[in-house]
Design a protein around this motif. Structure first.
Motif, PDB file in Angstrom:
ATOM      1  N   ALA A 260       0.813  -1.216   0.000  1.00  0.00           N
ATOM      2  CA  ALA A 260       0.000   0.000   0.000  1.00  0.00           C
ATOM      3  C   ALA A 260       0.850   1.271   0.000  1.00  0.00           C
ATOM      4  O   ALA A 260       0.298   2.380   0.062  1.00  0.00           O
ATOM      5  N   LEU A 261       2.176   1.142  -0.077  1.00  0.00           N
ATOM      6  CA  LEU A 261       3.056   2.304   0.008  1.00  0.00           C
ATOM      7  C   LEU A 261       3.640   2.674  -1.357  1.00  0.00           C
ATOM      8  O   LEU A 261       3.701   1.846  -2.267  1.00  0.00           O
ATOM      9  N   ARG A 262       4.081   3.918  -1.459  1.00  0.00           N
ATOM     10  CA  ARG A 262       4.888   4.344  -2.590  1.00  0.00           C
ATOM     11  C   ARG A 262       6.365   4.244  -2.209  1.00  0.00           C
ATOM     12  O   ARG A 262       6.711   4.176  -1.027  1.00  0.00           O
ATOM     13  N   GLY A 263       7.202   4.276  -3.214  1.00  0.00           N
ATOM     14  CA  GLY A 263       8.633   4.177  -2.946  1.00  0.00           C
ATOM     15  C   GLY A 263       9.135   5.279  -2.036  1.00  0.00           C
ATOM     16  O   GLY A 263      10.000   5.060  -1.178  1.00  0.00           O
ATOM     17  N   SER A 264       8.580   6.468  -2.211  1.00  0.00           N
ATOM     18  CA  SER A 264       8.993   7.597  -1.377  1.00  0.00           C
ATOM     19  C   SER A 264       8.630   7.387   0.086  1.00  0.00           C
ATOM     20  O   SER A 264       9.246   7.974   0.979  1.00  0.00           O
ATOM     21  N   GLN A 265       7.637   6.527   0.339  1.00  0.00           N
ATOM     22  CA  GLN A 265       7.248   6.218   1.716  1.00  0.00           C
ATOM     23  C   GLN A 265       7.997   5.002   2.249  1.00  0.00           C
ATOM     24  O   GLN A 265       8.302   4.918   3.439  1.00  0.00           O
ATOM     25  N   ALA A 266       8.278   4.052   1.367  1.00  0.00           N
ATOM     26  CA  ALA A 266       8.867   2.783   1.800  1.00  0.00           C
ATOM     27  C   ALA A 266      10.385   2.836   1.969  1.00  0.00           C
ATOM     28  O   ALA A 266      10.955   2.065   2.745  1.00  0.00           O
ATOM     29  N   ASN A 267      11.043   3.732   1.238  1.00  0.00           N
ATOM     30  CA  ASN A 267      12.504   3.801   1.304  1.00  0.00           C
ATOM     31  C   ASN A 267      12.971   4.321   2.663  1.00  0.00           C
ATOM     32  O   ASN A 267      12.324   5.164   3.282  1.00  0.00           O
ATOM     33  N   ASP A 268      14.108   3.816   3.106  1.00  0.00           N
ATOM     34  CA  ASP A 268      14.713   4.250   4.371  1.00  0.00           C
ATOM     35  C   ASP A 268      15.940   5.104   4.075  1.00  0.00           C
ATOM     36  O   ASP A 268      17.008   4.582   3.745  1.00  0.00           O
ATOM     37  N   PRO A 269      15.836   6.454   4.166  1.00  0.00           N
ATOM     38  CA  PRO A 269      16.961   7.335   3.829  1.00  0.00           C
ATOM     39  C   PRO A 269      18.134   7.133   4.777  1.00  0.00           C
ATOM     40  O   PRO A 269      17.954   6.856   5.972  1.00  0.00           O
ATOM     41  N   THR A 271      21.730   8.465   6.677  1.00  0.00           N
ATOM     42  CA  THR A 271      22.359   9.674   7.206  1.00  0.00           C
ATOM     43  C   THR A 271      23.562   9.260   8.033  1.00  0.00           C
ATOM     44  O   THR A 271      23.658   8.108   8.479  1.00  0.00           O
ATOM     45  N   TYR A 272      24.488  10.196   8.238  1.00  0.00           N
ATOM     46  CA  TYR A 272      25.644   9.957   9.089  1.00  0.00           C
ATOM     47  C   TYR A 272      25.358  10.462  10.504  1.00  0.00           C
ATOM     48  O   TYR A 272      24.745  11.513  10.686  1.00  0.00           O
ATOM     49  N   THR A 273      25.832   9.713  11.479  1.00  0.00           N
ATOM     50  CA  THR A 273      25.789  10.194  12.854  1.00  0.00           C
ATOM     51  C   THR A 273      27.010  11.085  13.082  1.00  0.00           C
ATOM     52  O   THR A 273      27.888  11.196  12.228  1.00  0.00           O
ATOM     53  N   GLY A 274      27.056  11.690  14.263  1.00  0.00           N
ATOM     54  CA  GLY A 274      28.175  12.570  14.577  1.00  0.00           C
ATOM     55  C   GLY A 274      29.511  11.869  14.582  1.00  0.00           C
ATOM     56  O   GLY A 274      30.559  12.499  14.334  1.00  0.00           O
ATOM     57  N   ASP A 275      29.526  10.559  14.844  1.00  0.00           N
ATOM     58  CA  ASP A 275      30.794   9.825  14.873  1.00  0.00           C
ATOM     59  C   ASP A 275      31.073   9.095  13.555  1.00  0.00           C
ATOM     60  O   ASP A 275      31.921   8.199  13.497  1.00  0.00           O
ATOM     61  N   GLY A 276      30.325   9.451  12.505  1.00  0.00           N
ATOM     62  CA  GLY A 276      30.608   8.896  11.188  1.00  0.00           C
ATOM     63  C   GLY A 276      29.942   7.576  10.887  1.00  0.00           C
ATOM     64  O   GLY A 276      30.231   6.967   9.848  1.00  0.00           O
ATOM     65  N   GLU A 277      29.021   7.123  11.724  1.00  0.00           N
ATOM     66  CA  GLU A 277      28.321   5.869  11.487  1.00  0.00           C
ATOM     67  C   GLU A 277      27.131   6.116  10.567  1.00  0.00           C
ATOM     68  O   GLU A 277      26.405   7.107  10.702  1.00  0.00           O
ATOM     69  N   VAL A 278      26.907   5.195   9.617  1.00  0.00           N
ATOM     70  CA  VAL A 278      25.754   5.292   8.724  1.00  0.00           C
ATOM     71  C   VAL A 278      24.555   4.643   9.395  1.00  0.00           C
ATOM     72  O   VAL A 278      24.618   3.501   9.851  1.00  0.00           O
ATOM     73  N   ILE A 279      23.453   5.386   9.464  1.00  0.00           N
ATOM     74  CA  ILE A 279      22.201   4.841   9.983  1.00  0.00           C
ATOM     75  C   ILE A 279      21.083   5.218   9.025  1.00  0.00           C
ATOM     76  O   ILE A 279      21.245   6.077   8.156  1.00  0.00           O
ATOM     77  N   ALA A 280      19.940   4.562   9.190  1.00  0.00           N
ATOM     78  CA  ALA A 280      18.762   4.898   8.387  1.00  0.00           C
ATOM     79  C   ALA A 280      17.843   5.789   9.208  1.00  0.00           C
ATOM     80  O   ALA A 280      17.700   5.609  10.422  1.00  0.00           O
ATOM     81  N   ALA A 281      17.211   6.740   8.549  1.00  0.00           N
ATOM     82  CA  ALA A 281      16.322   7.670   9.239  1.00  0.00           C
ATOM     83  C   ALA A 281      14.947   7.056   9.502  1.00  0.00           C
ATOM     84  O   ALA A 281      14.165   7.584  10.287  1.00  0.00           O
ATOM     85  N   SER A 282      14.641   5.942   8.843  1.00  0.00           N
ATOM     86  CA  SER A 282      13.426   5.167   9.102  1.00  0.00           C
ATOM     87  C   SER A 282      13.797   3.696   8.978  1.00  0.00           C
ATOM     88  O   SER A 282      14.922   3.362   8.615  1.00  0.00           O
ATOM     89  N   ASN A 283      12.846   2.808   9.284  1.00  0.00           N
ATOM     90  CA  ASN A 283      13.194   1.386   9.278  1.00  0.00           C
ATOM     91  C   ASN A 283      12.026   0.550   8.767  1.00  0.00           C
ATOM     92  O   ASN A 283      11.613  -0.423   9.386  1.00  0.00           O
TER      93      ASN A 283
END
Length: 364
Positions: A260-269, A271-283
């Motif tokens: 029921a989602l669009r790609g813009s809703q389903a994708n997990d963007p 981002t970098y944390t302050g210590d350089g770790e890559v995390i997703a802004a959603s899950n």
């Protein structure tokens, strides 16, 4: 009939519900791992029957007897073998099931597959009783995972129409999972328990049963665990989850909700944390992409069907006379197995993750 699974850490389960004993052999464990026996008993007690109105009144101690692979509280590297002796069987309650298969149960398919030689007492090797060795396995594996910074846990997400709060896909932490893993009826919002119990009690009084959903999670996983296509984490875990009796559906992250989602809703963007770790802004993907962990919490849900053994009169067939028949199931059965399924699902998650970590360590 083979009940074995695993690549590097291998599990083999044996026994029948009303046989002398049930148990398992767990091989490929790393040597020197300390095992807390009290923690094992705590997890076994969460699954054990006879302690709650949502469960069967059959009482079994579920006390595991470790017969090999452990010396002075630590794994030796040899196969870890465990036995649980069955002590409270009433096999006479199942005498007619050899000819009158229960609707919704594996009595008929087992009869066809094994030419009538399979043990039908209490469901035999198809019984939920066989999940006790699975919980033992998980109780061992989750201790090893914990020392590696990985915590698993779960909760009753739904029983019939009553629901708990789902895991926050970005906010699953070890303290929450530890709290849930310490109780027999785990809920994120304890205020939801009364509504769930009402659903179970209503079914019980009507000689019926209800199903539900178990939600499990793991946090602390490193990114990069798993492989694409047929060796993906989803693949491995799904096989384990479907090995749990009564599990009829598995989804990861948003699962069927993606439809029921669009790609813009389903994708997990990212981002970098302050210590350089890559995390997703959603899950939305439940910590998995391409069969590989991305470092976010792993979240899965399992649909558990209503217990097939109910006291209402049901239509079936008589395999001896070759005629249609009716059946009223006797014995002691769960009006709802969902709370008892939670530690089993957690255990299969823990086993699957440890097996994958050990397998990939052996390749490196």
């Amino acid at each position: 009939m083979s009940s074995a699974i695993g690549d590097t850490v291998k599990l083999s389960v044996f026994g029948e519900s009303h046989g002398e004993a049930i148990g398992c052999v767990l091989s490929g464990l790393p040597a020197g791992e300390a095992l807390d026996q009290e923690e094992i008993l705590t997890q076994m007690a969460r699954r054990a029957p006879g302690k709650d109105k949502t469960a069967t009144t059959r009482k079994e101690s579920d006390t595991p007897e470790i017969v090999s692979g452990l010396l002075e509280g630590r794994t030796t590297g040899a196969p870890l073998a465990m036995l649980i002796h069955n002590t409270n069987q009433r096999s006479g309650d199942y005498a007619e099931l050899a000819r009158l298969p229960r609707p919704g149960h594996a009595d008929y398919t087992g009869y066809v597959r094994y030419h009538g030689f399979n043990d039908v007492r209490g469901g035999g090797h198809f019984s939920g009783r066989i999940t006790a060795p699975l919980v033992f396995t998980g109780a061992v594996c989750r201790q090893i995972l914990k020392r590696r910074g990985i915590t698993v846990g779960g909760h009753v997400y739904a029983i019939a129409g009553a629901k708990d709060i789902p895991f926050d896909p970005l906010g699953v932490d070890a303290s929450l999972l530890d709290r849930l893993a310490a109780v027999p009826f785990p809920l994120i919002d304890r205020e939801r328990e009364a509504a769930m119990r009402e659903q179970v009690e209503d079914a019980r009084l009507q000689q019926d049963s209800v199903g539900g959903i178990v939600e499990v999670a793991a946090c602390g996983l490193p990114a990069g665990l798993g492989s694409p296509m047929f060796d993906g984490i989803e693949n491995k875990l799904a096989a384990l989850f479907f090995g749990i009796p009564a599990v009829k559906g598995v989804e990861f992250g948003d699962g069927f909700g993606f439809a029921a989602l669009r790609g813009s809703q389903a994708n997990d963007p990212y981002t970098y944390t302050g210590d350089g770790e890559v995390i997703a802004a959603s899950n939305h993907n439940g910590g998995l992409l391409g069969g590989i962990t991305n470092g976010m919490p792993l979240i899965a849900r399992l649909a558990v069907k209503p217990t097939s053994s109910i006291s209402q009169k049901q239509r079936t067939v008589d395999l001896v006379s070759g005629r249609d028949a009716e059946l009223v199931v006797k014995g002691r059965h769960d009006p709802c197995i969902v709370p008892r399924a939670v530690p089993v699902a957690e255990s299969m998650l823990a086993f699957g993750l440890l097996d994958r970590m050990e397998s990939e360590r052996s390749w490196s």
